[in-house]
Design a protein around this motif. Structure first.
Motif, PDB file in Angstrom:
ATOM      1  N   THR A  39       0.971  -1.078  -0.086  1.00 47.96           N
ATOM      2  CA  THR A  39      -0.096  -0.027  -0.122  1.00 47.96           C
ATOM      3  C   THR A  39       0.884   1.141   0.045  1.00 47.96           C
ATOM      4  O   THR A  39       0.479   2.230  -0.781  1.00 47.96           O
ATOM      5  CB  THR A  39      -1.086   0.030   1.345  1.00 47.96           C
ATOM      6  OG1 THR A  39      -1.759  -1.086   1.214  1.00 47.96           O
ATOM      7  CG2 THR A  39      -1.852   1.366   1.086  1.00 47.96           C
ATOM      8  N   LEU A  40       1.718   1.379   0.874  1.00 41.82           N
ATOM      9  CA  LEU A  40       2.794   2.121   0.832  1.00 41.82           C
ATOM     10  C   LEU A  40       3.513   2.521  -0.503  1.00 41.82           C
ATOM     11  O   LEU A  40       3.681   3.747  -1.204  1.00 41.82           O
ATOM     12  CB  LEU A  40       4.016   1.927   1.847  1.00 41.82           C
ATOM     13  CG  LEU A  40       4.948   3.073   1.899  1.00 41.82           C
ATOM     14  CD1 LEU A  40       4.293   4.343   2.246  1.00 41.82           C
ATOM     15  CD2 LEU A  40       6.067   2.877   3.187  1.00 41.82           C
ATOM     16  N   VAL A  43       1.002   4.323  -2.690  1.00 37.08           N
ATOM     17  CA  VAL A  43       0.766   5.626  -2.365  1.00 37.08           C
ATOM     18  C   VAL A  43       2.131   6.612  -2.951  1.00 37.08           C
ATOM     19  O   VAL A  43       2.124   7.555  -3.217  1.00 37.08           O
ATOM     20  CB  VAL A  43       0.587   5.862  -0.762  1.00 37.08           C
ATOM     21  CG1 VAL A  43       0.981   7.492  -0.418  1.00 37.08           C
ATOM     22  CG2 VAL A  43      -0.681   5.181  -0.386  1.00 37.08           C
ATOM     23  N   GLN A  46       1.891   7.306  -6.586  1.00 36.96           N
ATOM     24  CA  GLN A  46       1.305   8.421  -7.035  1.00 36.96           C
ATOM     25  C   GLN A  46       1.817   9.931  -6.211  1.00 36.96           C
ATOM     26  O   GLN A  46       1.487  10.898  -6.890  1.00 36.96           O
ATOM     27  CB  GLN A  46      -0.101   8.406  -6.284  1.00 36.96           C
ATOM     28  CG  GLN A  46      -0.911   7.049  -6.615  1.00 36.96           C
ATOM     29  CD  GLN A  46      -2.244   6.778  -6.034  1.00 36.96           C
ATOM     30  OE1 GLN A  46      -3.282   7.565  -6.563  1.00 36.96           O
ATOM     31  NE2 GLN A  46      -2.255   5.580  -5.240  1.00 36.96           N
ATOM     32  N   VAL A  47       2.631   9.747  -5.205  1.00 32.88           N
ATOM     33  CA  VAL A  47       3.188  11.298  -4.723  1.00 32.88           C
ATOM     34  C   VAL A  47       4.179  11.478  -5.712  1.00 32.88           C
ATOM     35  O   VAL A  47       4.138  12.793  -6.050  1.00 32.88           O
ATOM     36  CB  VAL A  47       3.909  10.709  -3.215  1.00 32.88           C
ATOM     37  CG1 VAL A  47       4.886  11.872  -2.985  1.00 32.88           C
ATOM     38  CG2 VAL A  47       2.821  10.701  -2.342  1.00 32.88           C
ATOM     39  N   LEU A 196      -2.791   2.902   5.571  1.00 29.90           N
ATOM     40  CA  LEU A 196      -1.866   1.839   4.929  1.00 29.90           C
ATOM     41  C   LEU A 196      -2.552   0.634   5.685  1.00 29.90           C
ATOM     42  O   LEU A 196      -2.050  -0.558   5.234  1.00 29.90           O
ATOM     43  CB  LEU A 196      -0.592   2.393   5.739  1.00 29.90           C
ATOM     44  CG  LEU A 196       0.030   3.575   5.054  1.00 29.90           C
ATOM     45  CD1 LEU A 196       1.179   3.624   5.869  1.00 29.90           C
ATOM     46  CD2 LEU A 196       0.352   3.303   3.466  1.00 29.90           C
TER      47      LEU A 196
END
Length: 224
Positions: A39-40, A43, A46-47, A196
């Motif tokens: 999940t991290l 993320v 996308q960041v 998360l």
């Protein structure tokens, strides 16, 4: 209609929401570090896309999603997020799961992508048509992706089987998804860090519902 589709849509069942949350937690905690790490990773991707300048990323486009990397991510996102199901199903089958299993969605990229694309289009049309049809389809297609992953169904067969099966207990599934939404809302309130945990946990809860209502194939047909 295939025999498995006829068998599924013809059966009766109960929606045991409390059991699915309990079973989903069991599945999640069996490989919690892997779920959180994956999940991290999503993320962080996308960041990075958001801070890279256009046309590679989206910075400077006032929130538009037209950057090259953003477009590419949107295309592969269904296969990536399907990885949650691949790992959850492995755990539910009492088999070991490794980080690489999160990328097994690319082995079934086309049907997974088509489920996401077509269901999104039909749901969006439903929302335009007085909203209620869109809400109905958003819930009814809940098992479409798992059916592609577990039963090797084609995208339309998976969507229709899911719709017909879930329609029998639609309001119960609506309640399940509402509780999952509240779970993620709680995760977002915790400075977003809780997501998360709650995002993969949500998929594990849905996987638990699928395991109970549909039943998992005893042997995964995905080549490792």
């Amino acid at each position: 209609m295939s025999s498995f589709s006829s068998d599924l849509t013809g059966r009766d069942y109960e929606v045991k929401i409390g059991d699915y949350f309990s079973r989903g937690w069991e599945i999640f905690k069996a490989k919690a570090p892997l779920f959180v790490l994956f999940t991290l990773l999503l993320v962080l991707i996308q960041v990075v896309i958001s801070i890279l300048p256009a046309p590679i990323g989206t910075r400077g486009e006032d929130g538009a999603s037209g950057g090259i990397l953003s477009l590419a991510f949107n295309i592969v996102a269904p296969a990536l997020t399907a990885g949650y199901y691949f790992v959850a199903f492995q755990i539910a089958r009492n088999r070991d799961a490794v980080f690489g299993d999160f990328f097994q969605g690319f082995n079934k990229f086309l049907p997974i992508f088509l489920v996401s694309l077509v269901s999104t289009i039909l749901t969006a049309i439903g929302f335009v048509l007085l909203v209620l049809p869109g809400i109905y389809l958003a819930v009814a297609y809940l098992f479409a992706q798992p059916l592609v992953i577990d039963k090797n169904a084609d995208f339309w067969q998976a969507m229709e089987t899911s719709r017909k099966l879930i329609t029998k207990k639609w309001f119960s599934f609506f309640g399940l998804l509402l509780l999952i939404f509240l779970l993620n809302l709680g995760g977002a309130i915790l400075l977003g860090v809780g997501l998360l945990v709650t995002i993969p946990l949500s998929v594990c809860i849905i996987a638990a519902a699928y395991e109970d209502i549909v039943g998992l194939n005893s042997v995964s047909d995905v080549s490792v």
